[in-house]
Write a protein that holds these residues in place. Structure first.
Motif: not given
Length: 108
Positions: A36-58
């Protein structure tokens, strides 16, 4: 006005749940560690790094209630913190560029 707002909210929730049922880029909910960062987060999973702003769709709170916007409770931590998370992502390709944005987080 209240009826229109209620119908719009119900439709948005139904669409979010339908999107979750259609499967993530990997076909289902995935688990990983969110950095978790100041306004985003990332998750490494299955050879991908997924990311999003902290305010997610659902997102789903600890009692199982769906939310259609906002910062998931499990990601409301000090920037620089890592927390376990379940998430769904979708594969998007535009002009030969592919990415997998996170579209939902499960905080249960």
């Amino acid at each position: 006005m209240l009826v229109t707002l209620s119908l719009t909210l119900a439709t948005a929730i139904w669409l979010a749940r339908a999107a979750m049922d259609s499967g993530a880029a990997s076909g289902s909910w995935a688990e990983g560690v969110a950095h978790v960062g100041a306004d985003q987060f990332s998750v490494a999973h299955d050879d991908w790094t997924y990311g999003s702003g902290l305010s997610v769709m659902s997102w789903i709170d600890s009692s199982g209630t769906w939310h259609d916007h906002g910062v998931p409770a499990c990601l409301r931590v000090k920037p620089g913190t890592s927390v376990p998370v379940r998430f769904q992502a979708r594969e998007v390709t535009v002009e030969q560029q592919t990415w997998r944005p996170i579209v939902a987080v499960d905080c249960r």
